[in-house]
Write an enzyme that holds these catalytic residues in place. Structure first.
Site, PDB file in Angstrom:
ATOM      1  N   PHE A  50      35.637  37.963  38.199  1.00 45.79           N
ATOM      2  CA  PHE A  50      36.202  36.751  37.579  1.00 45.79           C
ATOM      3  C   PHE A  50      35.388  36.370  36.343  1.00 45.79           C
ATOM      4  CE2 PHE A  50      37.472  36.600  42.023  1.00 45.79           C
ATOM      5  CZ  PHE A  50      38.840  36.428  41.893  1.00 45.79           C
ATOM      6  N   HIS A  51      35.175  37.359  35.497  1.00 46.92           N
ATOM      7  CA  HIS A  51      34.509  37.073  34.229  1.00 46.92           C
ATOM      8  C   HIS A  51      34.825  38.174  33.223  1.00 46.92           C
ATOM      9  CE1 HIS A  51      31.280  39.572  36.225  1.00 46.92           C
ATOM     10  NE2 HIS A  51      31.352  40.159  35.054  1.00 46.92           N
ATOM     11  N   SER A  52      34.480  37.866  31.972  1.00 49.88           N
ATOM     12  CA  SER A  52      34.514  38.846  30.891  1.00 49.88           C
ATOM     13  C   SER A  52      33.139  38.824  30.240  1.00 49.88           C
ATOM     14  CB  SER A  52      35.579  38.429  29.874  1.00 49.88           C
ATOM     15  OG  SER A  52      35.398  39.128  28.653  1.00 49.88           O
TER      16      SER A  52
END
Ligand code: TYD
Length: 142
Positions: A50-52
């Site tokens: 749940f990240h970039s």
């Protein structure tokens, strides 16, 4: 595949005693390796990620068991099954990722071209979309 992602396959040395994969920075992965980490003992049904990252390049290898990696940029999404230690998923900057369906005993190895820097993370999907839409509409970034 989603932009800034690609799959590769390492060749395994097999001599009847088992298999061995060697990974050299700048050769088998297209960057110098500054950091490795691995994720394991993930409870069943747990999602992670749940990240970039804004700048980071990474190579993901499931060295034991299997895991599915969801990659996403605005307008593109793909789920990739890593179920073989010779398979590698490369993820470059500005790609949202989620990891799920870790099999029991799965170990996900990650190689990265930079040290851990929290300011390189985008951890909110809203913030990601704010940065990713202008990023991905400039075609030279693809
Ligand atoms: P995080 O990147 O949030 O894991 P995931 O995306 O797989 O859910 O990292 C989990 C924790 O580990 C967080 O507190 C930051 C820390 N961490 C480091 O200290 N160094 C690292 O290289 C990484 C990847 C994480």
């Amino acid at each position: 595949m989603v932009a800034n992602t690609s799959m590769g396959r390492f060749s395994a040395h097999s001599n009847g005693l088992g298999k061995l994969v060697a990974v050299e920075g700048g050769k088998d992965v297209p960057f110098q390796i500054r950091r490795i980490y691995y994720i394991y003992e993930v409870p069943p049904d747990q999602w992670r990620g749940f990240h970039s990252h804004r700048d980071l390049h990474q190579a993901l290898i499931c060295v034991h068991g299997s895991v599915t990696i969801r990659t996403m940029i605005p307008g593109q999404k793909e789920d990739i099954l890593l179920d073989d230690p010779s398979k590698v998923l490369f993820i470059g900057p500005m790609v949202w990722r989620e990891m799920y369906q870790f099999s029991e005993g799965a170990v996900l190895l990650v190689l990265a071209d930079h040290y851990y820097t929290e300011s390189d993370y985008i951890r909110s999907l809203d913030q990601y979309m704010k940065e990713a839409i202008p990023f991905w509409t400039e075609t030279d970034k693809r």
